[in-house]
Design a protein around this motif. Sequence first.
Motif, mmCIF file in Angstrom:
data_model
loop_
_atom_site.group_PDB
_atom_site.id
_atom_site.type_symbol
_atom_site.label_atom_id
_atom_site.label_comp_id
_atom_site.label_asym_id
_atom_site.label_seq_id
_atom_site.Cartn_x
_atom_site.Cartn_y
_atom_site.Cartn_z
ATOM 1 N N GLY A 164 -4.560 -14.138 -11.646
ATOM 2 C CA GLY A 164 -5.281 -13.829 -10.375
ATOM 3 C C GLY A 164 -5.154 -14.519 -9.287
ATOM 4 N N PHE A 165 -5.391 -14.563 -8.019
ATOM 5 C CA PHE A 165 -5.753 -15.450 -6.847
ATOM 6 C C PHE A 165 -5.953 -16.649 -7.023
ATOM 7 C CE2 PHE A 165 -7.523 -15.913 -3.211
ATOM 8 C CZ PHE A 165 -6.174 -15.547 -1.774
ATOM 9 N N VAL A 166 -5.339 -17.820 -6.026
ATOM 10 C CA VAL A 166 -6.043 -19.149 -6.301
ATOM 11 C C VAL A 166 -5.994 -19.428 -5.361
ATOM 12 C CG1 VAL A 166 -5.713 -21.564 -6.709
ATOM 13 C CG2 VAL A 166 -4.571 -18.875 -8.982
ATOM 14 N N PRO A 167 -6.843 -19.794 -4.402
ATOM 15 C CA PRO A 167 -7.181 -20.325 -2.779
ATOM 16 C C PRO A 167 -6.324 -21.107 -2.688
ATOM 17 C CG PRO A 167 -9.321 -19.154 -3.573
ATOM 18 C CD PRO A 167 -8.222 -19.802 -5.022
ATOM 19 N N SER A 168 -6.003 -21.201 -1.489
ATOM 20 C CA SER A 168 -4.328 -22.554 -1.021
ATOM 21 C C SER A 168 -5.433 -23.646 -0.170
ATOM 22 C CB SER A 168 -3.442 -22.120 -0.161
ATOM 23 O OG SER A 168 -4.214 -21.434 1.001
ATOM 24 N N ARG A 169 -5.186 -24.324 -1.891
ATOM 25 C CA ARG A 169 -5.724 -25.551 -1.141
ATOM 26 C C ARG A 169 -7.304 -25.813 -1.112
ATOM 27 N NH1 ARG A 169 -1.278 -28.936 0.555
ATOM 28 N NH2 ARG A 169 0.185 -27.876 1.689
ATOM 29 N N ALA A 224 -1.463 -8.350 1.998
ATOM 30 C CA ALA A 224 -0.572 -10.053 3.349
ATOM 31 C C ALA A 224 1.163 -10.239 2.238
ATOM 32 C CB ALA A 224 -1.565 -11.023 2.853
ATOM 33 N N HIS A 225 1.893 -10.661 2.577
ATOM 34 C CA HIS A 225 3.411 -11.335 2.360
ATOM 35 C C HIS A 225 3.205 -12.383 2.403
ATOM 36 C CE1 HIS A 225 5.444 -6.935 2.946
ATOM 37 N NE2 HIS A 225 4.412 -6.927 4.353
ATOM 38 N N ILE A 226 2.889 -13.283 1.557
ATOM 39 C CA ILE A 226 2.813 -14.326 0.888
ATOM 40 C C ILE A 226 1.442 -14.392 0.118
ATOM 41 C CG2 ILE A 226 2.852 -16.677 1.674
ATOM 42 C CD1 ILE A 226 3.633 -14.809 4.087
ATOM 43 N N ILE A 227 1.536 -14.215 -1.252
ATOM 44 C CA ILE A 227 0.314 -14.872 -1.532
ATOM 45 C C ILE A 227 0.144 -15.848 -2.482
ATOM 46 C CG2 ILE A 227 -0.529 -12.392 -1.858
ATOM 47 C CD1 ILE A 227 0.263 -12.197 -4.593
ATOM 48 N N PRO A 228 -0.660 -16.962 -2.612
ATOM 49 C CA PRO A 228 -0.987 -18.183 -4.272
ATOM 50 C C PRO A 228 -1.338 -16.839 -5.178
ATOM 51 C CG PRO A 228 -2.709 -18.173 -2.269
ATOM 52 C CD PRO A 228 -2.301 -16.890 -1.777
ATOM 53 N N ILE A 229 -0.755 -17.526 -5.994
ATOM 54 C CA ILE A 229 -1.380 -16.804 -7.518
ATOM 55 C C ILE A 229 -1.184 -18.115 -8.837
ATOM 56 C CG2 ILE A 229 -1.385 -14.206 -6.769
ATOM 57 C CD1 ILE A 229 1.429 -14.957 -8.806
ATOM 58 N N ARG A 230 -1.853 -17.450 -10.029
ATOM 59 C CA ARG A 230 -1.421 -18.258 -10.796
ATOM 60 C C ARG A 230 -0.976 -17.567 -12.312
ATOM 61 N NH1 ARG A 230 -7.012 -20.942 -12.415
ATOM 62 N NH2 ARG A 230 -6.514 -22.132 -10.483
ATOM 63 N N PHE A 231 0.187 -18.138 -13.193
ATOM 64 C CA PHE A 231 0.337 -17.831 -13.963
ATOM 65 C C PHE A 231 1.256 -18.271 -15.447
ATOM 66 C CE2 PHE A 231 3.621 -17.185 -11.260
ATOM 67 C CZ PHE A 231 4.595 -18.085 -11.528
ATOM 68 N N LYS A 245 -10.071 -15.094 1.061
ATOM 69 C CA LYS A 245 -10.326 -13.686 0.399
ATOM 70 C C LYS A 245 -9.182 -13.564 0.085
ATOM 71 C CE LYS A 245 -14.854 -12.736 2.436
ATOM 72 N NZ LYS A 245 -16.122 -11.917 2.942
ATOM 73 N N PRO A 246 -8.415 -13.275 -1.321
ATOM 74 C CA PRO A 246 -7.282 -11.900 -1.496
ATOM 75 C C PRO A 246 -6.955 -10.869 -0.861
ATOM 76 C CG PRO A 246 -8.490 -12.146 -2.956
ATOM 77 C CD PRO A 246 -10.031 -12.432 -2.175
ATOM 78 N N GLY A 279 0.994 -0.785 -0.223
ATOM 79 C CA GLY A 279 -0.138 0.024 0.027
ATOM 80 C C GLY A 279 0.861 1.039 0.076
ATOM 81 N N VAL A 280 2.479 1.055 0.549
ATOM 82 C CA VAL A 280 2.741 2.521 0.089
ATOM 83 C C VAL A 280 4.078 1.815 -1.026
ATOM 84 C CG1 VAL A 280 4.588 3.448 1.626
ATOM 85 C CG2 VAL A 280 2.772 2.477 2.604
ATOM 86 N N ASP A 281 4.646 0.912 -0.503
ATOM 87 C CA ASP A 281 5.866 0.524 -1.309
ATOM 88 C C ASP A 281 5.174 0.313 -2.810
ATOM 89 O OD1 ASP A 281 7.640 1.373 -0.165
ATOM 90 O OD2 ASP A 281 7.402 0.491 0.877
ATOM 91 N N TYR A 282 4.281 -0.826 -2.835
ATOM 92 C CA TYR A 282 3.522 -1.272 -3.967
ATOM 93 C C TYR A 282 2.229 -2.204 -3.753
ATOM 94 C CZ TYR A 282 4.166 -5.610 -1.126
ATOM 95 O OH TYR A 282 3.426 -6.212 0.085
ATOM 96 N N ASP A 283 1.167 -1.721 -4.781
ATOM 97 C CA ASP A 283 -0.223 -2.356 -4.420
ATOM 98 C C ASP A 283 -0.853 -3.568 -5.794
ATOM 99 O OD1 ASP A 283 -2.387 -2.921 -3.774
ATOM 100 O OD2 ASP A 283 -2.856 -0.877 -4.624
ATOM 101 N N LEU A 284 -1.373 -4.633 -5.307
ATOM 102 C CA LEU A 284 -1.898 -5.378 -5.860
ATOM 103 C C LEU A 284 -2.605 -5.361 -6.072
ATOM 104 C CD1 LEU A 284 0.129 -8.417 -3.788
ATOM 105 C CD2 LEU A 284 1.053 -7.752 -5.561
ATOM 106 N N ASN A 285 -3.194 -6.348 -7.700
ATOM 107 C CA ASN A 285 -4.209 -7.005 -8.274
ATOM 108 C C ASN A 285 -4.446 -7.886 -8.364
ATOM 109 O OD1 ASN A 285 -5.293 -4.357 -9.643
ATOM 110 N ND2 ASN A 285 -3.708 -4.692 -11.333
ATOM 111 N N LEU A 286 -5.979 -8.464 -7.668
ATOM 112 C CA LEU A 286 -5.878 -9.940 -6.917
ATOM 113 C C LEU A 286 -7.514 -10.633 -7.289
ATOM 114 C CD1 LEU A 286 -3.852 -10.283 -3.171
ATOM 115 C CD2 LEU A 286 -2.663 -10.837 -5.294
ATOM 116 N N PRO A 287 -7.302 -10.155 -8.431
ATOM 117 C CA PRO A 287 -9.033 -10.944 -8.882
ATOM 118 C C PRO A 287 -8.471 -12.429 -8.889
ATOM 119 C CG PRO A 287 -7.137 -10.342 -10.688
ATOM 120 C CD PRO A 287 -6.662 -10.218 -9.914
ATOM 121 N N LEU A 288 -10.228 -12.923 -9.034
ATOM 122 C CA LEU A 288 -10.127 -14.302 -8.505
ATOM 123 C C LEU A 288 -9.909 -15.416 -9.920
ATOM 124 C CD1 LEU A 288 -10.511 -16.735 -5.937
ATOM 125 C CD2 LEU A 288 -12.601 -16.787 -7.356
#
Length: 279
Positions: free
Chosen positions: A186-191, A201-208, A196-197, A31-40
């Motif tokens: 986008g964001f992938v719910p873990s397991r 958070a400093h740890i995120i699960p994604i797909r690309f 909700k994304p 939110g200060v040094d970076y910001d993310l897009n986390l669509p499902l």
Amino acid sequence: MATKPTEKELSDVTLAVQKLWDLDTNRLTPGVDYDLNLPLALRRGDNTRDHLFKFVSNKPSKMPTFQLFYHLLDNYIPETGIPEEVDTHELSENQAFLKACLQTAPMIYTLNYLKAKGLFQGTEAAFEKALDKIWFKLYRREGVGKDSSAFEHVFVGEVRNGEAKAFHNWITLYFYEKTGKIDYEGFVPSRGRNEKPDPTAHIIPIRFTFKGALKPFSTSFIGTSPEFELAMYTMLFYLGRQDTKARLDDINLNIKIYPFFEKDGDGTKLIGSAFPEIV
């Protein structure tokens, strides 16, 4: 903050990992040094119009380890089975990166921790050589030539049989996204959990996909410094741990370290892969 481990930290590796997290003063602030897009993420292959990173500030450009890490990302062919060739300039870049990391609190703590545990005895220069071997020594993962290294697999990523492997470092993801090599899904719910994304958070699960090669699920630290990840994975490798439970940033994790035994030569134990899992 003190960089010498306490007796409690020496007896409980979870506390040592938490200490490394606390020592990561170069970590960026969401939110200060970076910001993310986390669509499902929806069906596999459905790319979002958005990039993962909305923006990243210029703060990393002012920190040596970030900049020196960035210089390493174009030194590799990110595909297994194709032998790597390292020239003298690239060797000097590896050395400069390690030297800079060794001046930071997480790496100083790791060296002190390993000495206190009797797992490493030697000077800082000797530790630098050991790190160079662990992370940058080329080995044969697939094919007939030396096509990989721990650093390439963990921090840069590789394609194997049409599928993206590793790619767990956020700076690399940002680099590849800027150069148009990654299509973010986008964001992938873990397991499969109903979570909700959280862009803070400093740890995120994604797909690309990377140049068309799918990475169906990838968990990455976001905003952390290169020295934090290098220090944590190095410490756990020396401790011989393949699974380490930790709670960082209010998220329960398992830190995976897969060893790799060289297929050629004397079968030296190196790092095959290392990454966080959300549990």
